[in-house]
Design an enzyme around this catalytic site. Structure first.
Site, mmCIF file in Angstrom:
data_model
loop_
_atom_site.group_PDB
_atom_site.id
_atom_site.type_symbol
_atom_site.label_atom_id
_atom_site.label_comp_id
_atom_site.label_asym_id
_atom_site.label_seq_id
_atom_site.Cartn_x
_atom_site.Cartn_y
_atom_site.Cartn_z
ATOM 1 N N GLN A 93 0.188 -13.059 -1.651
ATOM 2 C CA GLN A 93 -0.685 -13.374 -2.198
ATOM 3 C C GLN A 93 -1.493 -12.199 -2.544
ATOM 4 O O GLN A 93 -1.980 -12.119 -3.346
ATOM 5 C CB GLN A 93 -1.506 -13.189 -1.434
ATOM 6 C CG GLN A 93 -1.964 -14.115 0.221
ATOM 7 C CD GLN A 93 -2.557 -14.119 1.586
ATOM 8 O OE1 GLN A 93 -2.444 -12.989 2.179
ATOM 9 N NE2 GLN A 93 -3.684 -13.803 1.812
ATOM 10 N N PHE A 149 -7.463 -4.275 -1.051
ATOM 11 C CA PHE A 149 -9.223 -4.591 -1.829
ATOM 12 C C PHE A 149 -10.282 -3.591 -0.393
ATOM 13 O O PHE A 149 -11.450 -3.701 -0.663
ATOM 14 C CB PHE A 149 -9.443 -6.916 -1.491
ATOM 15 C CG PHE A 149 -8.888 -7.028 -2.415
ATOM 16 C CD1 PHE A 149 -10.235 -6.592 -3.790
ATOM 17 C CD2 PHE A 149 -7.559 -8.298 -2.778
ATOM 18 C CE1 PHE A 149 -9.877 -7.994 -5.103
ATOM 19 C CE2 PHE A 149 -7.918 -8.645 -3.689
ATOM 20 C CZ PHE A 149 -8.392 -8.056 -5.045
ATOM 21 N N ARG A 150 -9.899 -3.693 0.730
ATOM 22 C CA ARG A 150 -10.462 -3.886 2.149
ATOM 23 C C ARG A 150 -10.702 -2.685 1.980
ATOM 24 O O ARG A 150 -11.816 -2.298 3.156
ATOM 25 C CB ARG A 150 -10.104 -4.455 3.314
ATOM 26 C CG ARG A 150 -10.445 -6.312 2.536
ATOM 27 C CD ARG A 150 -10.488 -7.487 3.373
ATOM 28 N NE ARG A 150 -10.753 -8.478 3.243
ATOM 29 C CZ ARG A 150 -10.122 -9.778 2.446
ATOM 30 N NH1 ARG A 150 -8.467 -9.057 2.065
ATOM 31 N NH2 ARG A 150 -10.416 -10.248 1.879
ATOM 32 N N THR A 172 1.065 -1.352 0.038
ATOM 33 C CA THR A 172 0.071 -0.096 -0.305
ATOM 34 C C THR A 172 0.808 1.387 0.291
ATOM 35 O O THR A 172 0.386 2.201 -0.387
ATOM 36 C CB THR A 172 -1.371 0.122 1.711
ATOM 37 O OG1 THR A 172 -0.120 -0.210 1.935
ATOM 38 C CG2 THR A 172 -2.142 -1.036 0.648
ATOM 39 N N ASN A 200 1.471 -6.471 11.112
ATOM 40 C CA ASN A 200 -0.001 -5.556 10.503
ATOM 41 C C ASN A 200 -0.497 -4.631 10.995
ATOM 42 O O ASN A 200 -0.246 -4.724 11.813
ATOM 43 C CB ASN A 200 -1.173 -7.225 10.131
ATOM 44 C CG ASN A 200 -1.864 -6.507 8.570
ATOM 45 O OD1 ASN A 200 -1.584 -6.474 7.563
ATOM 46 N ND2 ASN A 200 -3.314 -6.682 9.589
ATOM 47 N N SER A 237 -1.117 -8.817 5.565
ATOM 48 C CA SER A 237 -1.831 -9.968 5.789
ATOM 49 C C SER A 237 -3.357 -10.203 5.960
ATOM 50 O O SER A 237 -2.955 -9.962 7.540
ATOM 51 C CB SER A 237 -1.356 -11.435 4.734
ATOM 52 O OG SER A 237 -2.804 -11.773 4.913
ATOM 53 N N HIS A 276 -1.989 -16.338 -5.580
ATOM 54 C CA HIS A 276 -2.470 -15.960 -6.393
ATOM 55 C C HIS A 276 -2.304 -15.223 -7.562
ATOM 56 O O HIS A 276 -3.247 -14.683 -8.598
ATOM 57 C CB HIS A 276 -3.088 -14.628 -5.605
ATOM 58 C CG HIS A 276 -4.048 -14.865 -4.165
ATOM 59 N ND1 HIS A 276 -4.258 -14.707 -3.053
ATOM 60 C CD2 HIS A 276 -4.303 -16.363 -4.272
ATOM 61 C CE1 HIS A 276 -4.951 -15.486 -2.314
ATOM 62 N NE2 HIS A 276 -5.021 -16.583 -2.175
ATOM 63 N N ASP A 333 3.042 0.597 11.220
ATOM 64 C CA ASP A 333 4.088 0.318 10.395
ATOM 65 C C ASP A 333 4.873 -0.657 9.434
ATOM 66 O O ASP A 333 5.952 -0.160 10.195
ATOM 67 C CB ASP A 333 4.260 2.322 9.538
ATOM 68 C CG ASP A 333 4.389 2.463 7.954
ATOM 69 O OD1 ASP A 333 2.807 2.652 7.216
ATOM 70 O OD2 ASP A 333 6.088 2.223 7.345
ATOM 71 N N ILE A 334 4.163 -0.864 8.149
ATOM 72 C CA ILE A 334 4.580 -1.789 7.394
ATOM 73 C C ILE A 334 6.371 -1.345 7.055
ATOM 74 O O ILE A 334 7.720 -2.391 7.889
ATOM 75 C CB ILE A 334 4.220 -2.868 6.343
ATOM 76 C CG1 ILE A 334 3.375 -3.869 7.489
ATOM 77 C CG2 ILE A 334 5.113 -3.279 5.803
ATOM 78 C CD1 ILE A 334 2.225 -4.254 6.244
#
Length: 258
Positions: free
Chosen positions: A110, A44-45, A37, A229, A204, A130, A246-247
């Site tokens: 994914q 998606f969410r 991101t 996450n 994830s 995926h 924060d990743i």
């Protein structure tokens, strides 16, 4: 890049995660949308996600309907215009470093955005559950097709592509809703999950199955499960360590590990 202010608890968790990774012999990474991101790739969410405006078309419909295929390709190129020029972020670069110094044996992802490859990780070290949205394949004969060629023809004719070799249906090399998971990749993912000492989940939500079973397989095989996450996940209670931070901020210093 704005660095997010971490609470002391989060800083302590990040330090513990780095110690755990520093002492690990064989780490497996497992990545979801959250690692991408910061690169401008929407998940998606999140509210307002372009995926809500251009939702993926279900596999059975894609195969059975030329109109659905046409619409699927229109949405694909609309999404490519939004994030097709994304570059790897701090999280991708940190994991690429862990692979390059021999600490991380594989990255299970994914994601379909090709950013792990773009960060310099050899494709043989990446297990794509995926698929990959950076090229297309014939569903019948498997021939690879390049998106630039498909797009030029699609924009000229409005027709969904057919295979240059066998005339079959061409689809992006992603796994759509309703399409079977890639068996070879799932078996490889299970094998590396059973053979690591730390299983590191990055970004994830761990709600998509069967991918979400892999952290538990690793844990049952004796690995320590670390979840990094932004939000809680259904597997937090099974983890040795949960880091809600924060990743990019959390992973960036790992690029210095030897």
């Amino acid at each position: 890049m704005d660095h997010h202010e971490l609470t002391q608890d989060a800083l302590d968790d990040v330090a513990e995660m780095r110690d755990m990774l520093r002492n690990a012999r064989r780490i497996v990474g497992f990545t979801g949308a959250g690692i991408s991101t910061e690169c401008g790739v929407p998940d998606f969410r999140s509210p307002g996600s372009p995926w809500l405006k251009f939702p993926p078309i279900e596999f059975g419909e894609f195969v059975s309907s030329p109109a659905a295929r046409q619409e699927a390709w229109r949405r694909k190129f609309a999404m490519d215009d939004i994030y097709g020029h994304a570059k790897p972020g701090r999280g991708h670069r940190a994991l690429a470093h862990l692979v390059s110094v021999g600490r991380m044996s594989a990255i299970i992802t994914q994601n379909i955005d090709n950013l792990h490859q773009a960060s310099g990780v050899a494709p043989s070290r990446i297990i794509e559950l995926h698929g990959n949205g950076a090229y297309a394949r014939c569903l019948d004969c498997g021939l690879r097709h390049e998106l630039a060629d498909i797009r030029a023809r699609f924009e000229a004719t409005g027709e969904p592509p057919v295979c240059a070799s066998c005339g079959g249906i061409v689809k992006t090399a992603t796994i759509s809703f309703g399409q079977a998971m890639p068996e070879r990749e799932m078996l490889r993912a299970q094998a590396v999950a059973m053979d690591c000492d730390v299983f590191l989940v990055v970004g994830s939500s761990l709600v998509v199955h069967p991918a979400a079973t892999l952290p538990l397989i690793a844990r049952q095989s004796g690995a320590r499960l670390v979840i990094l996450n932004r939000d809680p996940t259904p597997l937090d209670e099974a983890a040795s360590l949960v880091v809600n931070a924060d990743i990019g901020d959390a992973l960036e210093p790992l690029a210095q590990l030897n």
